[in-house]
Scaffold this active site. Structure first.
Site, PDB file in Angstrom:
ATOM      1  N   LYS A 282       6.599 103.260  59.485  1.00  0.00           N
ATOM      2  CA  LYS A 282       5.756 102.324  58.764  1.00  0.00           C
ATOM      3  C   LYS A 282       4.428 102.393  59.709  1.00  0.00           C
ATOM      4  O   LYS A 282       4.589 102.463  61.002  1.00  0.00           O
ATOM      5  CB  LYS A 282       6.201 101.093  58.722  1.00  0.00           C
ATOM      6  CG  LYS A 282       5.461 100.018  57.773  1.00  0.00           C
ATOM      7  CD  LYS A 282       6.141  98.669  57.612  1.00  0.00           C
ATOM      8  CE  LYS A 282       5.174  97.653  56.979  1.00  0.00           C
ATOM      9  NZ  LYS A 282       6.153  96.760  56.146  1.00  0.00           N
ATOM     10  N   GLU A 367      15.124  84.908  47.793  1.00  0.00           N
ATOM     11  CA  GLU A 367      14.748  83.408  47.717  1.00  0.00           C
ATOM     12  C   GLU A 367      15.539  82.612  46.918  1.00  0.00           C
ATOM     13  O   GLU A 367      15.964  81.457  47.342  1.00  0.00           O
ATOM     14  CB  GLU A 367      13.273  83.357  47.071  1.00  0.00           C
ATOM     15  CG  GLU A 367      12.010  83.757  47.833  1.00  0.00           C
ATOM     16  CD  GLU A 367      11.837  85.408  47.784  1.00  0.00           C
ATOM     17  OE1 GLU A 367      12.806  85.996  46.947  1.00  0.00           O
ATOM     18  OE2 GLU A 367      10.810  85.701  48.394  1.00  0.00           O
ATOM     19  N   ARG A 395      11.115  82.279  42.348  1.00  0.00           N
ATOM     20  CA  ARG A 395      12.530  83.208  42.082  1.00  0.00           C
ATOM     21  C   ARG A 395      13.546  82.043  42.026  1.00  0.00           C
ATOM     22  O   ARG A 395      14.585  82.364  41.809  1.00  0.00           O
ATOM     23  CB  ARG A 395      12.450  84.189  43.369  1.00  0.00           C
ATOM     24  CG  ARG A 395      11.891  85.318  43.165  1.00  0.00           C
ATOM     25  CD  ARG A 395      12.793  86.356  42.373  1.00  0.00           C
ATOM     26  NE  ARG A 395      11.868  87.454  41.849  1.00  0.00           N
ATOM     27  CZ  ARG A 395      11.840  88.601  42.473  1.00  0.00           C
ATOM     28  NH1 ARG A 395      12.370  88.917  43.579  1.00  0.00           N
ATOM     29  NH2 ARG A 395      10.999  89.523  42.125  1.00  0.00           N
TER      30      ARG A 395
HETATM   31  C1  TPP Z   1      10.059  88.045  45.847  1.00  0.00           C
HETATM   32  C2  TPP Z   1       8.966  88.286  46.950  1.00  0.00           C
HETATM   33  N1  TPP Z   1       9.231  87.838  48.327  1.00  0.00           N
HETATM   34  C3  TPP Z   1       8.636  88.059  49.467  1.00  0.00           C
HETATM   35  C4  TPP Z   1       7.685  89.176  49.271  1.00  0.00           C
HETATM   36  C5  TPP Z   1       6.674  89.434  50.367  1.00  0.00           C
HETATM   37  N2  TPP Z   1       6.784  90.825  50.849  1.00  0.00           N
HETATM   38  C6  TPP Z   1       5.758  91.650  50.388  1.00  0.00           C
HETATM   39  S1  TPP Z   1       6.198  93.200  50.997  1.00  0.00           S
HETATM   40  C7  TPP Z   1       7.455  92.537  51.773  1.00  0.00           C
HETATM   41  C8  TPP Z   1       8.264  93.554  52.691  1.00  0.00           C
HETATM   42  C9  TPP Z   1       8.753  94.650  51.991  1.00  0.00           C
HETATM   43  O1  TPP Z   1       9.422  95.657  52.626  1.00  0.00           O
HETATM   44  P1  TPP Z   1       9.727  97.074  52.147  1.00  0.00           P
HETATM   45  O2  TPP Z   1      10.170  97.112  50.884  1.00  0.00           O
HETATM   46  O3  TPP Z   1      10.655  97.666  53.166  1.00  0.00           O
HETATM   47  O4  TPP Z   1       8.464  97.818  52.157  1.00  0.00           O
HETATM   48  P2  TPP Z   1       7.418  98.274  53.445  1.00  0.00           P
HETATM   49  O5  TPP Z   1       6.184  97.535  53.388  1.00  0.00           O
HETATM   50  O6  TPP Z   1       8.265  98.139  54.725  1.00  0.00           O
HETATM   51  O7  TPP Z   1       7.059  99.797  52.966  1.00  0.00           O
HETATM   52  C10 TPP Z   1       7.674  91.316  51.504  1.00  0.00           C
HETATM   53  C11 TPP Z   1       8.569  90.370  52.260  1.00  0.00           C
HETATM   54  C12 TPP Z   1       7.154  89.527  48.010  1.00  0.00           C
HETATM   55  N3  TPP Z   1       6.304  90.751  47.724  1.00  0.00           N
HETATM   56  N4  TPP Z   1       8.331  89.297  46.780  1.00  0.00           N
END
Ligand code: TPP
Length: 625
Positions: A282, A367, A395
């Protein structure tokens, strides 16, 4: 020297490039990401980490015929640049500019819109089923991060997809990070796949991995054999994904374009569902984001040289005030425990987690589970707070209703990012919570006009024996320079801030600030306003409101929620229940549509919900004198 990126106007242009050129193109894309996102702000680290994977996908697959679904969609910038949106990239997340997430009306290359996590496998499987029913012939790829894979929907979809046996490619982009460090058993499992050779068998014999491929096997064997020397294929028989019905390929280096291309070609030909596990870094390629991927997950404009944020606003944010207030209470009450769904920093729970690790639970992007976990904790005598963004609490709706409120369990919901959130747009605005929460029995719903009031409300919430939600906006709390009478909050009373005879303005939360600005403008025209800070959407302080409006003919309500089912609706219902007719009432709220992205101030202005817009409508539409 000519830049390759200048000639990439669609994925077709990229297909002409050879391996070395693709590597060069990836470098140019990274530079564009850095130059542009440092000005517009956005999800930088996730995009820097997925450059090569996106390039390789577009080299091997044929979008838009083949469908690519980006989970969450925050990592789709590289895809946007490759699919004809390079020249508009500097408008990213700006009002009327490109969205920070996939949008069908932006491009034929965006077959499905995302924003909330863990939906891509379900949506992808739906497209796979539709393809087969219609007799079409194309690939469907769902690209999902290890963070998003912690969401329940992703598991439900994997379970179904594996069972279906359909041709479907799920690409797992594993960078060991959610926004913060990823959590949970699955994350540990992926880590073991990555580092412990005991957990996978190295298959030098490529033909074995291809045993699952029928008729076309020969050509694949040829391709794979060609790659045999350069690629390590790992097969994990009997492991989690295989047990679910997927062919597991990986882990592969998600920054090695050559390896990615070969493996993607192989995955394309495998019969049945495939899970391709790629390992990425990342924030790749920029030292600050590699070091602090969480800070650069989503960031506002920053200085490229120093990595420091620009325009940092003075004062405490509501999240910080929540954080401090919770610590005060947690010190007094050992039964207070806190839950986050993968957002310890964003919600202000980081300090609590540091101080009370054993009383803190990060459930992953889950959630629904977070809400019912809170219910279980409350049913056992603890005092849980679930700190969560308004949009993501959507959610957990049934869990709030069925698991918390039906049993009247004392869970505190601290709902951050209520109202307009700005640049993240449609998928992220918290403009529905008043509507979706105020119809649930047993649940109280409050909204503070400023940070001091938030602090008092949090205290009040933990004195309750029933569920309560407090909603507050993104950003810094304006100090309204007023005493906040805690006793009044304990009495669930509204606050009459100004008394005037011509119009009554009843506002909730952040909109109290707007109400006061509006009253000032009206005063310049000789119009005297009563201003009421509602404080509670439920229970409404009918007594205070009804006595205040007794002799006033014109009444307006202000809120940063949608109109339907919002605060104004509750006021109308109150008037109706009390048989009050002949009042001139106007509700100011967001309309019945999804609100686009853009700077928050600009959005309030656009929807005529800033004090100037409301003033014009009031002066024009209401006979006040
Ligand atoms: C239902 C929901 N909860 C929380 C989020 C906030 N959120 C956006 S990206 C993320 C982390 C995603 O991690 P990953 O899938 O590993 O992607 P990366 O950014 O590490 O590539 C979170 C918690 C969201 N988009 N949707």
């Amino acid at each position: 020297m000519d830049k390759l990126i200048d000639n990439i106007n669609s994925p077709k242009d990229l297909k002409k490039l050879n391996y070395d050129e693709l590597v060069k193109l990836s470098k140019e894309i990274r530079k564009l990401l850095l130059d542009s996102v440092s000005k517009t702000g956005g999800h930088l680290a996730s995009n820097l980490g997925i450059v090569e994977l996106t390039v390789a996908i577009h080299k091997v697959f044929n979008s838009p015929k083949d469908k690519i679904i980006w989970d969450v969609g925050h990592q789709s910038y590289v895809h946007k640049i490759i699919t004809g949106r390079r020249d508009d990239f500097n408008t990213l997340r700006q009002f009327q500019g490109l969205s920070g997430f996939p949008k069908c009306n932006e491009s034929v290359h965006d077959p499905f819109e995302t924003g909330h996590s863990s939906t891509s496998i379900s949506a992808g499987l739906g497209m796979v089923m539709a393809r087969d029913l219609k007799g079409d012939n194309h690939s469907v790829l769902s690209v999902i991060g290890d963070g998003a894979l912690t969401g329940g929907m992703a598991f439900e979809a994997l379970n179904h997809a594996g069972h279906s046996g359909k041709d479907f490619i799920v690409i797992l982009n594993d960078n060991e990070m959610s926004i913060s460090e990823n959590v949970g058993g699955l994350s540990k499992y992926l880590n073991r796949l990555r580092i412990d050779p005991v957990y996978f068998k190295v298959k030098d014999d490529v033909e074995q991995i291809l045993s699952k491929i029928p008729a076309i096997g020969k050509s694949v064997v040829k391709t794979a054999n060609k790659a045999k020397d350069t690629i390590k294929y790992f097969l994990v028989p009997g492991m989690l994904f295989e047990e679910l019905g997927f062919t597991y390929i990986g882990p592969v280096d998600g920054h090695d374009i050559k390896e990615l291309i070969e493996v993607l070609k192989g995955a394309k030909r495998v019969k049945g569902p495939v899970l391709l596990h790629t390992i990425t870094t990342k924030g790749k390629g920029y030292r600050f984001s590699e070091k602090y991927p969480d800070k650069f997950h989503g960031i506002g404009p920053f200085n490229l040289k120093t990595g420091k944020k620009l325009n940092t606003s003075k004062g405490l944010t509501y999240s910080q005030i929540f954080s401090k207030s919770l610590l005060e209470i947690a010190e007094e009450k050992s039964e207070v425990v806190a839950i986050t769904a993968a957002m310890p920093s964003g919600t202000g729970l980081y300090e609590f987690a540091e101080k009370y690790p054993e009383r803190f639970f990060d459930v992953g992007i889950a959630e629904q589970h977070g809400v019912t976990l809170a219910a279980g904790l409350a049913a056992s005598g603890l005092r849980p707070v679930f700190a969560v963004y308004s949009t993501f609490l959507q959610r957990g709706y049934d869990q709030i209703l069925h698991d918390v409120c039906l049993q009247n369990l004392p869970v505190v919901f601290c709902i951050d990012r209520a109202g307009i959130v700005g640049q993240d747009g449609e998928t992220h605005h918290g403009v529905f919570d008043i509507s979706y929460l105020s119809n649930i029995p047993n649940l109280k719903l409050a909204s503070p006009k400023d940070g001091n009031e938030l602090r008092a409300m949090i205290k009040y919430a933990f004195s309750q024996k029933s569920p309560i939600a407090i909603r507050y906006p993104k950003g810094v709390s304006r100090e309204l320079d007023m005493k906040n009478n805690i006793d009044d909050i304990y009495g669930e009373r509204a606050e009459v801030i100004l008394k005037g005879k011509d119009i009554c303005i009843i506002a909730i939360g952040k909109m109290v600030e707007t109400a006061l600005d509006l009253a000032k403008r009206l005063k310049e025209d000789g119009i005297e306003s009563t201003v009421i800070n509602g404080r509670f959407v439920k229970p409404l302080d009918e007594e205070t409101i009804l006595s205040s409006i007794k002799d006033i003919n014109s009444l307006i309500t202000l809120e940063d929620n949608v109109k339907i089912g919002g605060f104004g609706s509750q006021i109308l219902d109150m008037l109706n229940r009390n048989n009050i007719k002949n009042k001139n009432v106007k509700i100011f709220a967001f309309p019945d549509k999804f609100i686009e992205h853009g700077d928050s101030k600009q959005l309030f202005k656009h929807y005529n919900l800033d004090s100037e817009g409301i003033y014009k409508q009031v002066i024009k539409g209401m006979k006040l004198k």
